[in-house]
Enzyme design. Sequence first.
Site, PDB file in Angstrom:
ATOM      1  N   LYS A   1      21.864  41.677  46.791  1.00 28.14           N
ATOM      2  CA  LYS A   1      23.022  42.525  46.517  1.00 28.14           C
ATOM      3  C   LYS A   1      23.626  42.188  45.158  1.00 28.14           C
ATOM      4  CE  LYS A   1      27.191  41.374  48.345  1.00 28.14           C
ATOM      5  NZ  LYS A   1      28.234  41.283  47.317  1.00 28.14           N
ATOM      6  N   ASN A   2      23.828  40.894  44.906  1.00 31.82           N
ATOM      7  CA  ASN A   2      24.547  40.513  43.687  1.00 31.82           C
ATOM      8  C   ASN A   2      23.707  40.669  42.424  1.00 31.82           C
ATOM      9  OD1 ASN A   2      26.780  40.014  45.177  1.00 31.82           O
ATOM     10  ND2 ASN A   2      26.732  37.783  44.975  1.00 31.82           N
TER      11      ASN A   2
ATOM     12  N   ARG B   1      35.059  44.820  44.421  1.00 33.24           N
ATOM     13  CA  ARG B   1      35.490  44.257  43.143  1.00 33.24           C
ATOM     14  C   ARG B   1      34.428  44.356  42.058  1.00 33.24           C
ATOM     15  NH1 ARG B   1      39.038  40.696  42.183  1.00 33.24           N
ATOM     16  NH2 ARG B   1      37.502  39.762  40.821  1.00 33.24           N
TER      17      ARG B   1
ATOM     18  N   CYS C   1      41.867  39.582  46.575  1.00 31.39           N
ATOM     19  CA  CYS C   1      40.998  39.887  47.701  1.00 31.39           C
ATOM     20  C   CYS C   1      41.111  38.734  48.683  1.00 31.39           C
ATOM     21  CB  CYS C   1      39.556  40.114  47.265  1.00 31.39           C
ATOM     22  SG  CYS C   1      38.684  38.613  46.896  1.00 31.39           S
TER      23      CYS C   1
ATOM     24  N   ARG D   1      41.127  36.010  42.242  1.00 32.19           N
ATOM     25  CA  ARG D   1      40.010  36.565  41.480  1.00 32.19           C
ATOM     26  C   ARG D   1      40.405  37.498  40.331  1.00 32.19           C
ATOM     27  NH1 ARG D   1      35.395  38.128  45.797  1.00 32.19           N
ATOM     28  NH2 ARG D   1      33.946  37.730  44.113  1.00 32.19           N
ATOM     29  N   PRO D   2      41.058  36.975  39.308  1.00 33.92           N
ATOM     30  CA  PRO D   2      41.415  37.828  38.163  1.00 33.92           C
ATOM     31  C   PRO D   2      40.188  38.199  37.306  1.00 33.92           C
ATOM     32  CG  PRO D   2      42.071  35.549  37.768  1.00 33.92           C
ATOM     33  CD  PRO D   2      41.473  35.583  39.133  1.00 33.92           C
ATOM     34  N   VAL D   3      40.394  39.128  36.363  1.00 37.28           N
ATOM     35  CA  VAL D   3      39.301  39.521  35.455  1.00 37.28           C
ATOM     36  C   VAL D   3      39.691  39.257  33.997  1.00 37.28           C
ATOM     37  CG1 VAL D   3      38.218  41.206  37.000  1.00 37.28           C
ATOM     38  CG2 VAL D   3      40.070  41.947  35.489  1.00 37.28           C
ATOM     39  N   ASP D   4      40.604  38.287  33.807  1.00 39.63           N
ATOM     40  CA  ASP D   4      41.091  38.011  32.454  1.00 39.63           C
ATOM     41  C   ASP D   4      39.980  37.602  31.491  1.00 39.63           C
ATOM     42  OD1 ASP D   4      41.150  35.748  34.320  1.00 39.63           O
ATOM     43  OD2 ASP D   4      41.770  34.556  32.596  1.00 39.63           O
ATOM     44  N   GLN D   5      38.943  36.939  31.997  1.00 41.41           N
ATOM     45  CA  GLN D   5      37.871  36.488  31.107  1.00 41.41           C
ATOM     46  C   GLN D   5      37.004  37.657  30.621  1.00 41.41           C
ATOM     47  OE1 GLN D   5      37.770  33.172  30.098  1.00 41.41           O
ATOM     48  NE2 GLN D   5      39.696  33.237  31.238  1.00 41.41           N
TER      49      GLN D   5
ATOM     50  N   ASP E   1      28.782  31.077  48.217  1.00 41.63           N
ATOM     51  CA  ASP E   1      28.396  32.134  49.161  1.00 41.63           C
ATOM     52  C   ASP E   1      27.588  31.609  50.353  1.00 41.63           C
ATOM     53  OD1 ASP E   1      29.721  33.973  47.661  1.00 41.63           O
ATOM     54  OD2 ASP E   1      27.956  34.968  46.850  1.00 41.63           O
TER      55      ASP E   1
ATOM     56  N   ILE F   1      35.111  26.784  44.177  1.00 49.52           N
ATOM     57  CA  ILE F   1      35.071  28.034  43.397  1.00 49.52           C
ATOM     58  C   ILE F   1      36.235  28.964  43.744  1.00 49.52           C
ATOM     59  CG2 ILE F   1      33.630  30.012  42.719  1.00 49.52           C
ATOM     60  CD1 ILE F   1      32.346  27.325  41.969  1.00 49.52           C
TER      61      ILE F   1
ATOM     62  N   ARG G   1      28.455  45.196  54.444  1.00 50.16           N
ATOM     63  CA  ARG G   1      28.553  45.290  52.987  1.00 50.16           C
ATOM     64  C   ARG G   1      27.415  44.524  52.325  1.00 50.16           C
ATOM     65  NH1 ARG G   1      33.825  43.151  50.597  1.00 50.16           N
ATOM     66  NH2 ARG G   1      32.507  43.572  48.810  1.00 50.16           N
TER      67      ARG G   1
HETATM   68  C1  UD1 Z   1      30.311  36.474  41.991  1.00 48.29           C
HETATM   69  C2  UD1 Z   1      29.600  36.972  43.225  1.00 48.29           C
HETATM   70  C3  UD1 Z   1      30.208  36.340  44.480  1.00 48.29           C
HETATM   71  C4  UD1 Z   1      30.219  34.816  44.351  1.00 48.29           C
HETATM   72  C5  UD1 Z   1      30.868  34.384  43.030  1.00 48.29           C
HETATM   73  C6  UD1 Z   1      30.756  32.894  42.774  1.00 48.29           C
HETATM   74  C7  UD1 Z   1      28.868  39.182  42.587  1.00 48.29           C
HETATM   75  C8  UD1 Z   1      29.013  40.644  42.734  1.00 48.29           C
HETATM   76  N1  UD1 Z   1      29.723  38.404  43.271  1.00 48.29           N
HETATM   77  O1  UD1 Z   1      31.676  36.893  42.091  1.00 48.29           O
HETATM   78  O2  UD1 Z   1      29.432  36.728  45.610  1.00 48.29           O
HETATM   79  O3  UD1 Z   1      30.950  34.259  45.417  1.00 48.29           O
HETATM   80  O4  UD1 Z   1      30.236  35.053  41.924  1.00 48.29           O
HETATM   81  O5  UD1 Z   1      29.418  32.504  42.792  1.00 48.29           O
HETATM   82  O6  UD1 Z   1      27.984  38.710  41.900  1.00 48.29           O
HETATM   83  N2  UD1 Z   1      37.773  33.850  37.425  1.00 48.29           N
HETATM   84  C9  UD1 Z   1      38.921  33.967  36.671  1.00 48.29           C
HETATM   85  N3  UD1 Z   1      38.974  34.925  35.696  1.00 48.29           N
HETATM   86  C10 UD1 Z   1      37.950  35.803  35.470  1.00 48.29           C
HETATM   87  C11 UD1 Z   1      36.778  35.679  36.247  1.00 48.29           C
HETATM   88  C12 UD1 Z   1      36.722  34.686  37.219  1.00 48.29           C
HETATM   89  O7  UD1 Z   1      39.869  33.220  36.870  1.00 48.29           O
HETATM   90  O8  UD1 Z   1      38.067  36.669  34.579  1.00 48.29           O
HETATM   91  C13 UD1 Z   1      37.681  32.793  38.480  1.00 48.29           C
HETATM   92  C14 UD1 Z   1      37.607  33.384  39.896  1.00 48.29           C
HETATM   93  O9  UD1 Z   1      38.869  33.662  40.413  1.00 48.29           O
HETATM   94  C15 UD1 Z   1      36.866  32.280  40.640  1.00 48.29           C
HETATM   95  C16 UD1 Z   1      35.905  31.730  39.576  1.00 48.29           C
HETATM   96  O10 UD1 Z   1      36.444  32.129  38.319  1.00 48.29           O
HETATM   97  O11 UD1 Z   1      37.760  31.286  41.038  1.00 48.29           O
HETATM   98  C17 UD1 Z   1      34.491  32.222  39.693  1.00 48.29           C
HETATM   99  O12 UD1 Z   1      34.502  33.623  39.869  1.00 48.29           O
HETATM  100  P1  UD1 Z   1      33.309  34.579  39.415  1.00 48.29           P
HETATM  101  O13 UD1 Z   1      32.101  33.783  39.096  1.00 48.29           O
HETATM  102  O14 UD1 Z   1      33.825  35.499  38.365  1.00 48.29           O
HETATM  103  O15 UD1 Z   1      33.062  35.395  40.739  1.00 48.29           O
HETATM  104  P2  UD1 Z   1      32.603  36.887  40.806  1.00 48.29           P
HETATM  105  O16 UD1 Z   1      31.781  37.173  39.601  1.00 48.29           O
HETATM  106  O17 UD1 Z   1      33.767  37.760  41.097  1.00 48.29           O
END
Ligand code: UD1
Length: 420
Positions: free
Chosen positions: A22-23, A93, A117, A122-126, A305, A327, A397
Amino acid sequence: MDKLRITGGNRLGGEVTISGAKNAALPILCASLLTADTITLHNVPALNDIGTALKLLRRLGVQSDHSQDGIVHLDASHVDSLEAPYELVKTMRASILVLGPLLTRFGEAKVSLPGGCAIGQRPVDQHIKGLEAMGAEIKIEHGFVVARAKRLKGASIRTDMVTVTGTENLMMAAVLAEGRTTLENAAREPEIVDLAELLIKMGARIQGHGTDRVIIDGVDRLHGATHQVVADRIEAGTFLCAVGATGGEIMLRKAAPHTMGAVINKLEEAGLTIECGDDWIRAAMNRRPRATGFRTREYPGFPTDMQAQLMALDTIADGTSVIVENIFENRYMHVQELCRMGAQIDIDGHTAVVTGVPQLSGATVMATDLRASASLVIAGLAAFGETVVERIYHLDRGYERMEEKLRSVGARIERLKDAA
Ligand code: UD1
């Protein structure tokens, strides 16, 4: 809402075919936005999240079909909307993965912010920071990320933490940018390597994927390609935990053991005998599991996961396991439910201490997220008596026909359809 009814106690035995990841499939589907030519994908799992991604792509104007044998054709030659609406992003997401491709190919994108969630903030600031470094102008307006850039420019980007979808978004943005982008502190997950391999087939110039430093030299256009999605290491790991909990012997076909080192090591520690070929894994378990502590980490560490599923195995292990979730901040929601089945688990912040009990007892439990649901299914398979797992839409899902696959190896499990 559908439920699963499980009668525990059967040892598992037989063969299971592992689905595409899936991922890996989610970013790869979004990569189709990067070209006007056709992308053909094999081994795309039939999952609700994949359905959501295809729906979102269709909303943007991408034509697609998903055949029963897992083949998807995508045609993004007539994209007529650059907006990912809230109702689709909130259900998944990973919809944020259209941001990089839309912006880099069309110069504009409007993607709803995902919001929190169940498993954490889980922000997307990066993702945003990286695109800004590449010259994008980004505003947050009415709950949307609104991004503009005539043409993105290569940049040197170091993310503050390792982020999987962040790395994927920035890699997809960089392939059509002007000049060289270097992603430092990049995620190394096998799903990123799979995405990079597709992008390279499309004409992208990428080096270092699978390491923490990915270098992308932008090109003017990408072309069509055909790609086979890598096997789902989390689905395979889930079946290994299941046989670890019930005892028995299973053979996993079409698996990718080379992506599963940390999980296989831990399961061997727990007492499973595991043998691997290029694309198969045979696992046997003939004893009570041994307790195995672990810490979740970015790849190649132990995956978050798989935390809930291995914890299910630890609940019936001989000994005490200390588990640390590094994580996500709120990924222990299965704990309360496992305790309702007789597990002994103490939580202190990110640490869970699991004292193994000889046996769990079946109960009605509620699934709260995808992998938590899988852990409750594993617990139910090992428990004495009947377990009903409610709210299994989470499971749908991310696991393709899970109850059918489990039944085929001897589990007593059935889906109770919601009358409504
Ligand atoms: C992906 C996987 C998810 C898995 C996770 C960690 C997909 C679709 N999902 O989720 O199944 O559990 O990797 O292996 O591939 N973070 C920030 N800012 C950001 C981005 C991330 O603070 O802009 C933090 C997150 O809150 C979290 C950590 O970084 O604590 C890692 O998150 P991330 O690797 O981004 O997870 P996803 O890509 O959402």
